[in-house]
Design an enzyme around this catalytic site. Structure first.
Site, PDB file in Angstrom:
ATOM      1  N   HIS A  87      49.327  35.383  33.578  1.00 47.62           N
ATOM      2  CA  HIS A  87      51.453  35.498  33.828  1.00 47.62           C
ATOM      3  C   HIS A  87      50.685  36.326  34.661  1.00 47.62           C
ATOM      4  CE1 HIS A  87      48.288  38.788  34.942  1.00 47.62           C
ATOM      5  NE2 HIS A  87      47.190  38.807  33.770  1.00 47.62           N
ATOM      6  N   GLY A  88      52.322  35.992  35.455  1.00 47.28           N
ATOM      7  CA  GLY A  88      52.590  36.424  36.866  1.00 47.28           C
ATOM      8  C   GLY A  88      51.919  37.412  37.116  1.00 47.28           C
ATOM      9  N   TRP A  92      49.282  46.313  37.795  1.00 46.00           N
ATOM     10  CA  TRP A  92      47.601  46.570  38.460  1.00 46.00           C
ATOM     11  C   TRP A  92      47.049  45.308  39.550  1.00 46.00           C
ATOM     12  CZ3 TRP A  92      44.694  49.915  34.710  1.00 46.00           C
ATOM     13  CH2 TRP A  92      45.000  50.825  34.222  1.00 46.00           C
ATOM     14  N   ASN A  93      47.762  44.018  38.624  1.00 42.42           N
ATOM     15  CA  ASN A  93      47.162  42.880  39.948  1.00 42.42           C
ATOM     16  C   ASN A  93      47.671  43.810  41.621  1.00 42.42           C
ATOM     17  OD1 ASN A  93      48.060  40.280  37.778  1.00 42.42           O
ATOM     18  ND2 ASN A  93      45.746  41.436  37.909  1.00 42.42           N
ATOM     19  N   ARG A 136      52.361  41.426  29.544  1.00 41.84           N
ATOM     20  CA  ARG A 136      52.625  40.740  31.041  1.00 41.84           C
ATOM     21  C   ARG A 136      52.468  39.318  30.784  1.00 41.84           C
ATOM     22  NH1 ARG A 136      47.643  43.440  31.170  1.00 41.84           N
ATOM     23  NH2 ARG A 136      46.016  42.427  31.111  1.00 41.84           N
ATOM     24  N   GLU A 190      43.180  39.874  27.628  1.00 35.52           N
ATOM     25  CA  GLU A 190      42.797  40.091  28.604  1.00 35.52           C
ATOM     26  C   GLU A 190      41.016  39.951  27.695  1.00 35.52           C
ATOM     27  OE1 GLU A 190      41.173  38.658  30.889  1.00 35.52           O
ATOM     28  OE2 GLU A 190      42.279  38.705  32.884  1.00 35.52           O
ATOM     29  N   LYS A 201      39.352  46.921  42.248  1.00 46.57           N
ATOM     30  CA  LYS A 201      38.097  46.325  42.263  1.00 46.57           C
ATOM     31  C   LYS A 201      37.309  46.757  44.078  1.00 46.57           C
ATOM     32  CE  LYS A 201      40.417  43.937  39.251  1.00 46.57           C
ATOM     33  NZ  LYS A 201      41.402  42.067  38.954  1.00 46.57           N
ATOM     34  N   HIS A 260      45.915  35.386  29.864  1.00 45.29           N
ATOM     35  CA  HIS A 260      45.323  35.689  31.171  1.00 45.29           C
ATOM     36  C   HIS A 260      43.774  35.039  31.624  1.00 45.29           C
ATOM     37  CE1 HIS A 260      47.480  39.140  29.704  1.00 45.29           C
ATOM     38  NE2 HIS A 260      46.882  38.887  27.908  1.00 45.29           N
TER      39      HIS A 260
HETATM   40  O1  3PG Z   1      41.737  42.497  34.460  1.00 48.04           O
HETATM   41  C1  3PG Z   1      41.369  42.259  35.201  1.00 48.04           C
HETATM   42  O2  3PG Z   1      41.951  42.869  35.891  1.00 48.04           O
HETATM   43  C2  3PG Z   1      42.316  40.681  36.088  1.00 48.04           C
HETATM   44  O3  3PG Z   1      43.516  40.417  35.168  1.00 48.04           O
HETATM   45  C3  3PG Z   1      41.514  39.846  35.687  1.00 48.04           C
HETATM   46  O4  3PG Z   1      40.355  40.704  36.504  1.00 48.04           O
HETATM   47  P1  3PG Z   1      39.167  39.639  37.357  1.00 48.04           P
HETATM   48  O5  3PG Z   1      39.683  39.036  38.424  1.00 48.04           O
HETATM   49  O6  3PG Z   1      38.546  40.289  37.489  1.00 48.04           O
HETATM   50  O7  3PG Z   1      38.578  38.802  35.995  1.00 48.04           O
END
Ligand code: 3PG
Length: 330
Positions: A87-88, A92-93, A136, A190, A201, A260
């Site tokens: 997905h684009g 949250w990304n 998404r 995901e 993160k 995902h």
């Molecule tokens: O679920 C998420 O946060 C992202 O889509 C993927 O996250 P990651 O790169 O930390 O696996």
């Protein structure tokens, strides 16, 4: 190894753990896939029936689209296209939050990425689309298909109840020929990120250490706290791929999967026979389509179509070149 971001590479194999060498088509070492044996409790949460009960919603799309005369795709051609697309960018990304199974939409940038992805694959046949149950991935699939030159209408197949299924029937064969079924499946969601969902993160890396967070994010068999490891994610995603999607490819259908980062990593691990060590370095960018050709039971990786006129993709397979010629003549 620093926690890596997955935003900058199409499908890059980074020099990660020592001695992890990548070679496409290398035999799997300790990678192992276990068939899902039952319904995920999450299937209820997402309002979807489990794979075993959703046969009709998955099988039925085979009858929905196209015939060769409709400008669609050759049947029993001996080869089919498989497009995978992450997905684009999601909201949250953008905020750098662990998302997992939290259902957030795309950002405007993500919308654009999906549109650009659609332009890259606009000459490649698509007969059936699979997405996760998350918005998404569904937005990405729809926006990408809006760019397709064949101009078929992607239609979500509703299988959450008998009534939903009945009430969304189409009664014109002609209209069906101009449609592409979109099958949504929680199995393609995901990885469930457990207690990391919603956390930042960078802050998580600062708190637990970047090596620990990298292990949670990229290792094959170490799950984040109360979440799914990649191995657990593969158990459902790869099983679904084998049970529901491969039969479509075998039947000559051209398939797109919008899903995902980690559900696709597990599928790519399977397709490219990556080992559990090699998959650590596999990163997928948002909104970049990847093409495989399924031929004689084998998956041949063709990378990402760079654009609608990329010669390589069409030169590689006569069928794709013919499909493209047909579109040019329309
Ligand atoms: O679920 C998420 O946060 C992202 O889509 C993927 O996250 P990651 O790169 O930390 O696996």
């Amino acid at each position: 190894m620093a926690a890596s971001t997955s935003q900058h590479a199409l499908i890059s194999i980074k020099p990660a753990a020592p001695a992890a060498s990548f070679s496409c088509g290398k035999r799997a070492g300790n990678a192992r896939f276990v068939s899902a044996t039952g319904c995920c409790p999450g299937s209820r949460k997402f309002g979807l029936v489990c794979a075993a009960n959703s046969q009709s919603s998955v099988i039925e799309p085979v009858h929905l689209p196209s015939s060769p005369e409709s400008g669609s795709t050759p049947k029993k051609s001996g080869e089919s296209a498989l497009i995978l697309i992450r997905h684009g960018e999601s909201l949250w990304n953008e905020k750098n939050l662990f998302t997992g199974c939290v259902d957030v939409p795309l950002t405007p940038k993500g919308v654009n990425e999906a549109i650009e992805a659609g332009k890259r694959i606009c000459n490649i046949p698509v007969d059936v689309i699979y997405t996760s149950s998350l918005i998404r991935a569904q937005m990405t699939a729809m926006l990408a298909m809006m760019q397709h030159r064949r101009k078929k209408v992607p239609i979500i197949v509703h299988s959450e109840s008998e009534r939903a299924h009945q009430w969304s029937q189409v009664y014109s064969e002609e209209t069906k020929k101009q449609s592409i079924p979109v099958v949504t499946a929680w199995q393609l969601n995901e990885r469930m990120y457990g207690e990391l969902q919603g956390l930042n993160k960078q802050e998580t890396a600062d708190r637990f250490g970047k090596d620990q967070v990298h292990e949670w994010r990229r290792s094959y068999d170490i799950p984040p706290p109360n979440g799914e490891s990649l191995e657990m994610c593969a158990e459902r995603a790869v099983s679904y791929f084998k049970d529901q999607i491969v039969p479509q490819l075998v039947a000559g259908k051209h398939v797109m999967i919008a899903a995902h980062g980690n559900s696709l990593r597990s599928i790519i691990m399977h397709l490219d026979k990556l080992t559990s060590q090699e998959v650590i370095s596999l990163e997928l960018s948002t909104g970049i389509p990847m093409l495989y050709i399924f031929k004689e039971g084998k998956f041949i990786r063709r990378g990402s179509p760079a654009g609608p006129s990329e010669a390589g993709v069409y030169a590689y397979t006569k069928k794709l070149a013919q499909y493209r010629q047909k579109l040019d003549g329309m």
